[in-house]
Design a protein around this motif. Sequence first.
Motif, short mmCIF file in Angstrom:
data_model
loop_
_atom_site.label_atom_id
_atom_site.label_comp_id
_atom_site.label_asym_id
_atom_site.label_seq_id
_atom_site.Cartn_x
_atom_site.Cartn_y
_atom_site.Cartn_z
N GLU A 141 -24.91 52.88 -17.39
CA GLU A 141 -26.19 52.53 -16.77
C GLU A 141 -27.28 53.51 -17.20
OE1 GLU A 141 -29.03 50.62 -14.38
OE2 GLU A 141 -27.04 49.96 -15.01
N PHE A 144 -27.98 52.92 -21.02
CA PHE A 144 -28.73 51.70 -21.28
C PHE A 144 -30.19 51.85 -20.88
CE2 PHE A 144 -24.74 48.80 -20.67
CZ PHE A 144 -24.18 49.39 -21.79
N ALA A 154 -28.97 43.56 -26.43
CA ALA A 154 -27.92 44.05 -25.52
C ALA A 154 -26.67 44.49 -26.27
CB ALA A 154 -27.58 42.96 -24.50
N THR A 157 -27.27 47.80 -28.03
CA THR A 157 -27.31 48.88 -27.04
C THR A 157 -25.89 49.31 -26.67
OG1 THR A 157 -29.41 48.09 -26.16
CG2 THR A 157 -28.11 49.53 -24.75
N MET A 158 -25.03 48.34 -26.42
CA MET A 158 -23.64 48.66 -26.09
C MET A 158 -22.95 49.34 -27.27
SD MET A 158 -21.01 48.83 -24.15
CE MET A 158 -21.07 47.76 -22.71
#
Length: 247
Positions: A141, A144, A154, A157-158
């Motif tokens: 969290e 991100f 997304a 980012t992961m």
Amino acid sequence: MPTQQAPTGDDHDQPQPSLWERLDRPAPAPRSTLTPQRIAEAAVAIADTEGLDAVTMRRLATALGVAPMAAYRYVSGKDELIELMVDSVYGGLPLDAPAADWRTTMHALAVHLRAMSLAHPWIARAATPFSLSPHQLAVPERAFAALAGHGLDADTTMAIFRTVAIYVHGSSATDIALQDLRRSRGWSDGDETRVGLAPRMSYLMGTGRYPAYQQYLRQATRKDDPDWHFETGLDCVLDGIATHFGI
């Protein structure tokens, strides 16, 4: 808090509430001083000193000075106990301080995760990306949120987060393996380790097959500086992310 009950009748096929959902429910008036925090702290202390395999519900009860069944009021067994331990350890990470940018945040996360892993070597076995505990999820969290606003989708980012996390995991695993080796052989430092490994290393270097590695052995000055190796590798990882994505 009541112990989780086994499903019966029409509830047999229904998913049962997770440990975290149960712990979030309003608790009845306590009948003892036993709490999830006390349970976790006692179990973590056992694992830190004796290893994860030493953690059993009976051993935990002895450490807490309670009846063997007392902890079952909060956890259904060892699997949930380990979940509680992992969450407790992750809860000690300093994630509240604001960071100036994504790189500062990712660097701090990596350093803190490594320190956590070295302090609690069993965590590598107990925690997985799928443990899904509240404090464990606070780590991605934070990452991100730091990476938001840079035009990354997304999945990217992961991937960035996983790249940094995997680097930390691999580096920490190497350090822990060396600690375990030294402990098992009775070696206290780098010099004793090299003396212990000298017969094998001397033979291999004597074959003449590894001239580049032999040059490293002769010239390296930071063989016993794992912090430097970690920080240097981490800078390479973060530099690569910054350059590849232009952030």
